[in-house]
Design a protein around this motif. Structure first.
Motif, short mmCIF file in Angstrom:
data_model
loop_
_atom_site.label_atom_id
_atom_site.label_comp_id
_atom_site.label_asym_id
_atom_site.label_seq_id
_atom_site.Cartn_x
_atom_site.Cartn_y
_atom_site.Cartn_z
N THR A 1 -0.25 -0.05 2.46
CA THR A 1 -0.08 0.01 3.77
C THR A 1 -0.32 1.05 3.82
O THR A 1 -1.22 1.80 4.66
N GLN A 2 -0.04 1.84 3.32
CA GLN A 2 0.52 3.74 4.06
C GLN A 2 -1.10 3.82 3.89
O GLN A 2 -1.51 5.09 4.24
N GLU A 3 -0.97 3.99 2.27
CA GLU A 3 -2.87 4.20 1.47
C GLU A 3 -3.97 3.89 1.87
O GLU A 3 -4.56 3.95 1.63
N LEU A 4 -4.02 2.10 2.35
CA LEU A 4 -5.18 2.11 2.94
C LEU A 4 -5.34 2.49 4.68
O LEU A 4 -5.88 2.51 5.10
N ALA A 5 -4.29 2.64 5.39
CA ALA A 5 -4.11 3.24 6.52
C ALA A 5 -4.71 4.72 6.15
O ALA A 5 -5.99 5.07 7.28
N ARG A 6 -4.90 5.60 5.02
CA ARG A 6 -5.64 6.34 5.04
C ARG A 6 -7.28 6.46 4.50
O ARG A 6 -7.13 7.42 4.70
N MET A 7 -6.64 4.92 4.91
CA MET A 7 -8.80 4.41 4.24
C MET A 7 -9.40 3.91 5.40
O MET A 7 -10.36 3.66 5.85
N GLY A 8 -8.27 4.45 6.39
CA GLY A 8 -8.78 3.76 7.88
C GLY A 8 -8.33 2.63 8.75
O GLY A 8 -8.61 1.69 9.66
N ALA A 9 -7.66 1.81 7.37
CA ALA A 9 -6.77 0.08 8.38
C ALA A 9 -6.22 0.73 8.83
O ALA A 9 -5.57 1.36 9.78
N ASN A 10 -5.82 -0.31 10.03
CA ASN A 10 -5.30 -0.49 10.58
C ASN A 10 -3.46 -1.73 10.81
O ASN A 10 -4.07 -2.53 11.27
N ILE A 11 -3.11 -1.11 9.87
CA ILE A 11 -1.45 -1.73 9.44
C ILE A 11 -0.78 -1.74 10.31
O ILE A 11 0.29 0.17 10.45
N ARG A 12 0.65 -2.89 10.95
CA ARG A 12 1.43 -2.06 11.70
C ARG A 12 2.69 -2.79 10.69
O ARG A 12 2.77 -4.89 10.61
N VAL A 13 3.35 -2.37 10.14
CA VAL A 13 5.06 -3.24 9.13
C VAL A 13 6.15 -3.07 10.11
O VAL A 13 6.22 -2.13 10.35
N GLU A 14 6.30 -4.55 10.15
CA GLU A 14 7.58 -4.42 10.45
C GLU A 14 8.58 -6.03 10.04
O GLU A 14 8.58 -6.98 10.11
N GLY A 15 9.68 -4.61 8.77
CA GLY A 15 10.70 -5.61 8.12
C GLY A 15 9.19 -6.10 7.29
O GLY A 15 8.39 -5.72 6.10
N ARG A 16 9.86 -8.06 7.02
CA ARG A 16 9.28 -8.37 6.04
C ARG A 16 7.14 -9.12 6.74
O ARG A 16 6.68 -9.66 5.51
N GLN A 17 6.74 -7.74 7.48
CA GLN A 17 5.71 -8.42 7.74
C GLN A 17 4.48 -6.89 7.70
O GLN A 17 4.55 -6.65 8.97
N ALA A 18 3.63 -7.60 7.77
CA ALA A 18 2.33 -6.65 7.49
C ALA A 18 1.14 -7.23 8.86
O ALA A 18 1.13 -8.43 8.90
N ILE A 19 1.21 -6.24 10.15
CA ILE A 19 0.17 -6.57 11.27
C ILE A 19 -0.67 -6.06 11.09
O ILE A 19 -0.89 -4.76 11.47
N VAL A 20 -1.79 -6.84 10.62
CA VAL A 20 -3.13 -6.60 10.17
C VAL A 20 -4.42 -6.24 11.21
O VAL A 20 -4.83 -7.51 11.65
N ALA A 21 -4.67 -5.22 11.98
CA ALA A 21 -6.04 -5.61 13.42
C ALA A 21 -6.84 -5.04 11.80
O ALA A 21 -6.65 -3.62 11.87
N GLY A 22 -7.88 -5.89 11.89
CA GLY A 22 -9.58 -5.84 11.55
C GLY A 22 -9.78 -4.69 11.97
O GLY A 22 -9.98 -4.56 13.48
N VAL A 23 -10.44 -3.97 10.95
CA VAL A 23 -11.83 -3.02 11.95
C VAL A 23 -12.85 -2.42 11.43
O VAL A 23 -13.17 -3.78 10.06
N ARG A 24 -13.69 -2.70 11.71
CA ARG A 24 -15.47 -2.46 10.84
C ARG A 24 -16.00 -1.45 9.79
O ARG A 24 -16.54 -2.47 8.95
N GLU A 25 -14.79 -0.70 9.85
CA GLU A 25 -15.36 -0.24 7.94
C GLU A 25 -13.93 1.01 8.04
O GLU A 25 -13.25 1.53 8.11
N LEU A 26 -14.01 0.82 6.81
CA LEU A 26 -13.39 2.18 5.33
C LEU A 26 -13.96 2.80 5.32
O LEU A 26 -14.95 3.04 4.80
N THR A 27 -13.50 4.11 4.49
CA THR A 27 -13.70 5.22 4.41
C THR A 27 -12.80 5.72 3.04
O THR A 27 -11.98 5.69 3.81
N GLY A 28 -13.64 5.94 2.47
CA GLY A 28 -13.03 6.49 0.99
C GLY A 28 -12.23 7.63 1.29
O GLY A 28 -12.01 8.24 2.16
N ALA A 29 -11.66 8.06 0.55
CA ALA A 29 -10.04 9.02 0.70
C ALA A 29 -9.36 8.64 -1.13
O ALA A 29 -9.45 8.35 -1.87
N GLN A 30 -8.35 9.85 -1.00
CA GLN A 30 -8.06 10.27 -2.04
C GLN A 30 -6.61 9.35 -2.14
O GLN A 30 -5.78 9.33 -1.05
#
Ligand code: EPU
Length: 418
Positions: free
Chosen positions: A336-365
């Motif tokens: 999730t932390q790496e996907l966030a670097r590509m523009g994803a909107n994710i919050r992790v709370e314990g054993r759950q990830a809450i993913v708010a969909g975005v319109r696009e991801l952008t390439g990254a390392q």
């Protein structure tokens, strides 16, 4: 260290053939330790974890002959019934040799696996089940040492929680035990069933594999056999998600569609079109933006934890908010932390990830942290704007056969660079 360079935005079109299942091939290879006769296994995927298991078998004294697409293992004499730290540290599934070694030779010495990126992953359940079968077990200097000089004795084994390799380990021990063993709360994964099919071909008497109660009538010895490994449902699932995410028109061939029911039902809920195009082949297509759909990982036949990261990558671009709940491993959200670097909107709370969909991801390392997390980063790279570099792809090489070549053949722009 190898990396993948990916240019996003290309739909995947054509057909991908699925390899044999890594998680079925690993116990099948361990099962070869149960007989001095040759066992011929076909459709063993040439991935790094398999190479590690081969080294473990050779270390114990087995010889292996390789042919195009098959492997013949002969464990004539096992002089060194042990799994050293150097091999176990690279692959936790090494504990699969514990049961067969103690059953066959009356002793085994296996390094304890440490924690890993996805959780603590102890082997206490393997150990206590083998103790119930009459092995004496000692833990010292980082090793588990098991002894059963007079052989193992069939009994009732009740697992406190469901464990896949634990069930496989005990199954392999019980086939040579005296009398009957009943395993309660057994894992129902297709890989457990595949192992039982192989063991029965070798002369074992196992009933109920694939259900939560397995009965084993111990036999005096096992003999050689030939067996073809089942298709890798996790590889197939990864490519199904890739097809849906890239708005492609992809056929996943040589798979077992019913092993993918939980994923297929979620993909359909999200708006993708998935259908069986012929026996053993699933077609996937999607148009427009997909919808958010929650998942909770569970033991088979529930949603596989090994597909959670890939599905979560898809949800980062969904319309709406999805809840991804991980119940099998305590720390399987590194991606999730790496996907966030590509523009994803994710919050992790314990054993759950809450993913708010975005319109696009952008390439990254981005950096791969474990096998399935790496696959999720590759999927994200396939749809991100511009270039994505996935570093540390040795994780992905542990379990996927030439993933970049398979993807490139259906239109992805992906290459391995060092
Ligand atoms: N557990 C214990 N004690 C044990 C064994 C397991 O507490 O003695 C816990 C684990 O820590 C985990 C849960 O029980 O929280 C379930 O673990 P399980 O034993 O079922 O996992 P595994 O057998 O070590 C296999 C696969 C994994 C897959 C899991 C779950 C193989 C070689 N590995 O692991 O595959 O995630 O089952 O389905 O079959 C992968 O391929 O990427 C992979 C990690």
């Amino acid at each position: 260290m190898d990396k993948f360079r990916i240019q996003g935005g290309r739909p995947l079109e054509g057909e991908i053939a699925i390899s044999g299942a890594k998680n079925s091939a690993l116990p099948a290879l361990a099962a070869c330790l149960l007989t001095s006769d040759p066992v011929k296994l076909t459709r063993i995927p040439p991935v790094r974890d398999i190479r590690t298991m081969e080294q473990l078998l050779e270390h114990a004294g087995a010889s292996i002959a390789r042919d195009a697409g098959s492997m013949t293992v002969q464990a004539g004499k096992l002089d060194r019934p042990e799994a050293p730290y150097e091999l176990v540290k690279t692959m936790r599934a090494s504990s699969l040799v514990l049961g067969p070694l103690v059953a066959r030779t009356g002793r085994a010495r296996v390094s304890m696996p440490g924690g890993c990126a996805i959780g603590a992953r102890p082997i206490n359940l393997h150990v206590s089940a083998l103790e119930q079968l009459g092995a004496t077990i000692r833990q010292s200097h980082g090793y588990v040492e098991a002894e059963a000089p007079d052989g193992l004795k069939g009994t009732l084994v009740q697992f406190d929680r469901i464990t896949v390799t634990g069930t496989e380990d005990v199954l392999m021990a019980a086939v040579l035990a005296q009398g009957e063993t009943v395993i309660h709360n057994a894992a129902r994964e297709p890989e457990v069933q595949d192992l039982a099919v192989l063991l029965n071909k070798m002369g074992a008497r196992i009933e109920g594999a694939g259900s939560s109660t397995i009965r084993v009538h111990g036999v005096g010895r096992l003999h050689g056999a030939e067996h073809t490994i089942i298709a890798d449902r996790i590889e197939a699932g990864t490519f199904l998600i890739a097809g849906a995410m890239t708005h492609g028109d992809l056929v996943i061939a040589d798979c077992v569609p019913e092993h993918l029911d939980a994923l297929v039902s979620k993909l359909k809920q999200a708006g993708a079109e998935v259908r069986q195009v012929r026996p053993g082949a699933l077609g996937v297509r999607s148009k427009g933006r997909w919808r958010a759909a929650d998942i909770t990982t569970e033991e088979y036949p529930g949603f596989a934890t090994d597909l959670q990261a890939q599905y979560l990558a898809m949800m980062t671009l969904a319309e709406g908010i999805s809840f991804v709940t991980e119940t099998i491993f305590e720390n399987r959200f590194m991606h999730t932390q790496e996907l966030a670097r590509m523009g994803a909107n994710i919050r992790v709370e314990g054993r759950q990830a809450i993913v708010a969909g975005v319109r696009e991801l952008t390439g990254a390392q981005v950096l791969a942290s474990d096998l399935r997390a790496s696959a999720s980063l590759v999927l994200a790279g396939l749809v991100a704007q511009g270039e994505t570099i996935v570093d540390r792809v040795y994780h992905i090489d542990r379990g996927y056969e030439k993933i970049e070549e398979k993807l490139a053949r259906v239109g992805a722009r992906i290459e391995r660079v060092s």
